[in-house]
Design an enzyme around this catalytic site. Structure first.
Site, short mmCIF file in Angstrom:
data_model
loop_
_atom_site.label_atom_id
_atom_site.label_comp_id
_atom_site.label_asym_id
_atom_site.label_seq_id
_atom_site.Cartn_x
_atom_site.Cartn_y
_atom_site.Cartn_z
N LYS A 49 0.85 -1.20 0.00
CA LYS A 49 0.00 0.00 0.00
C LYS A 49 0.88 1.24 0.00
O LYS A 49 1.82 1.35 0.80
CB LYS A 49 -0.89 0.00 1.24
N ASP A 76 -3.64 4.41 -1.58
CA ASP A 76 -4.56 4.82 -0.51
C ASP A 76 -4.42 6.31 -0.27
O ASP A 76 -3.72 6.74 0.64
CB ASP A 76 -4.21 4.00 0.75
N LYS A 78 -7.26 8.29 -0.08
CA LYS A 78 -8.46 8.69 0.68
C LYS A 78 -9.02 10.02 0.21
O LYS A 78 -9.16 10.97 0.99
CB LYS A 78 -8.15 8.77 2.18
N ASP A 81 -13.50 15.29 -1.22
CA ASP A 81 -13.63 16.67 -1.70
C ASP A 81 -14.94 16.78 -2.48
O ASP A 81 -15.71 15.81 -2.52
CB ASP A 81 -12.41 17.01 -2.58
N THR A 140 -10.51 3.41 11.33
CA THR A 140 -10.36 2.41 12.40
C THR A 140 -9.73 2.98 13.66
O THR A 140 -9.62 2.30 14.67
CB THR A 140 -9.51 1.23 11.90
N ARG A 232 2.43 -1.74 11.12
CA ARG A 232 3.45 -1.71 12.17
C ARG A 232 3.73 -3.04 12.85
O ARG A 232 4.89 -3.28 13.22
CB ARG A 232 3.11 -0.60 13.18
O1 LIG Z 1 -7.42 3.11 4.15
C1 LIG Z 1 -6.67 2.54 4.96
O2 LIG Z 1 -5.84 1.74 4.55
C2 LIG Z 1 -6.91 2.75 6.38
C3 LIG Z 1 -8.20 3.03 6.78
C4 LIG Z 1 -8.54 3.00 8.14
O3 LIG Z 1 -9.71 3.18 8.52
N1 LIG Z 1 -7.56 2.75 9.03
C5 LIG Z 1 -6.25 2.53 8.67
O4 LIG Z 1 -5.43 2.27 9.55
N2 LIG Z 1 -5.91 2.59 7.34
C6 LIG Z 1 -4.50 2.44 6.93
O5 LIG Z 1 -4.03 1.13 7.28
C7 LIG Z 1 -2.70 1.18 7.74
C8 LIG Z 1 -2.66 0.57 9.12
O6 LIG Z 1 -1.34 0.52 9.57
P1 LIG Z 1 -0.96 -0.13 10.96
O7 LIG Z 1 -1.82 0.52 12.02
O8 LIG Z 1 0.51 0.21 11.11
O9 LIG Z 1 -1.23 -1.61 10.84
C9 LIG Z 1 -2.24 2.62 7.68
O10 LIG Z 1 -1.49 2.79 6.50
C10 LIG Z 1 -3.53 3.43 7.59
O11 LIG Z 1 -3.39 4.57 6.79
#
Ligand SMILES: O=C(O)c1cc(=O)[nH]c(=O)n1[C@@H]1O[C@H](COP(=O)(O)O)[C@@H](O)[C@H]1O
Length: 254
Positions: A49, A76, A78, A81, A140, A232
């Site tokens: 991603k 990604d 997002k 707009d 999330t 992470r």
């Molecule tokens: O669209 C996303 O990927 C995304 C949406 C969401 O609601 N929550 C979310 O954590 N993400 C992405 O998912 C990844 C989660 O990363 P970790 O928390 O390190 O596992 C990050 O790159 C966020 O930008």
């Protein structure tokens, strides 16, 4: 005679792909050099991603690097707009030939419709397959309390996430991004063809960090996720290869 879309030939549907090919690892790093170091460190990862941090700091070149390595790409960005601006961004993103693209469902029905038209225009101008476009339902990192107290949304959190997913579906999007805690309900109501991608996934041994609505990888797949985004717990681990293998081993036994 009709032919299947090229995208379906390039990327097999999730049900035909192994669970480990359905884990998307984010390149949440500030430079292209660090991103390449991650690709070199984890050659077994097939789906990466590219998000806001890397794209804003380094631009689109990383997409070409991922393509040269025959990786699948989740772009990604997002988008959120007005319809005209979202359409312009989606038309440009559609030209990259990536596999997945995100847009916020809260941009509304007209912006979501415009996104789908524009992404297809961009892809056809560039002669590439259009990405699957998936809508963010509710980030999330947010809790029920945030939804009620800060965003002033008078719905229970699972109901709100479902309504955003249904809006995306009615607007012609391919799927949605949701937390693993809502994915079961969204799968039941939105159906098997609707793509559901879950970030906020945490193995039992990993830190939650800023994720608020997590389940483990096995639980998230079991609940109905097509793809998981796991960052992470792998990329910030002392030994990222060992962390990746541990997740794969845990999935192999379920
Ligand atoms: O669209 C996303 O990927 C995304 C949406 C969401 O609601 N929550 C979310 O954590 N993400 C992405 O998912 C990844 C989660 O990363 P970790 O928390 O390190 O596992 C990050 O790159 C966020 O930008």
């Amino acid at each position: 005679m009709t032919f299947p879309p090229l995208s379906s030939l390039l990327s097999p549907p999730p049900k035909m792909t192994s669970k480990t090919d359905r884990i998307i690892v984010p390149l949440d790093v500030p430079t292209q050099e660090e991103a390449i170091a991650k690709l070199d460190q984890l050659p077994q990862v097939t789906f990466w991603k590219v998000g806001l941090e890397l794209f804003v700091s380094s631009g689109a070149e990383i997409l070409h690097i991922l393509k040269q390595r025959e990786k699948r790409i989740f772009l990604d960005l997002k988008f959120h707009d007005i319809p005209n601006t979202v359409a312009g961004a989606c038309r440009a993103a559609g030209r990259y030939g990536v596999d997945l693209l995100t847009i916020h469902a809260t941009g509304g029905r007209i912006a979501l419709n415009a996104a789908m038209t524009a992404v297809n225009e961009g892809a056809s101008q560039a002669g590439v397959s259009p990405p699957k476009v998936i809508a963010i339902t509710l980030l999330t990192s947010l809790t029920s309390r945030d939804l009620a107290m800060d965003l002033k949304i008078p719905l229970e959190l699972p109901e709100y996430a479902l309504q955003m997913a249904l809006l995306a579906k009615e607007s012609g999007l391919d799927g949605a991004v949701c937390s693993p805690q809502e994915v079961g309900q969204l799968r039941d109501i939105c159906g098997d063809e609707f793509l559901l991608v879950c970030p906020g996934v945490r193995p039992s041994w990993a830190e939650a960090g800023d994720q608020k609505r997590s389940l483990t990888p096995a639980e998230a797949f079991k609940a109905g996720a097509d793809y998981l985004v796991i960052g992470r717990p792998i990329t910030a681990a002392a030994d990222p290869v060992a962390a990746w293998e541990k997740i794969c081993d845990e999935l192999a036994v379920v």
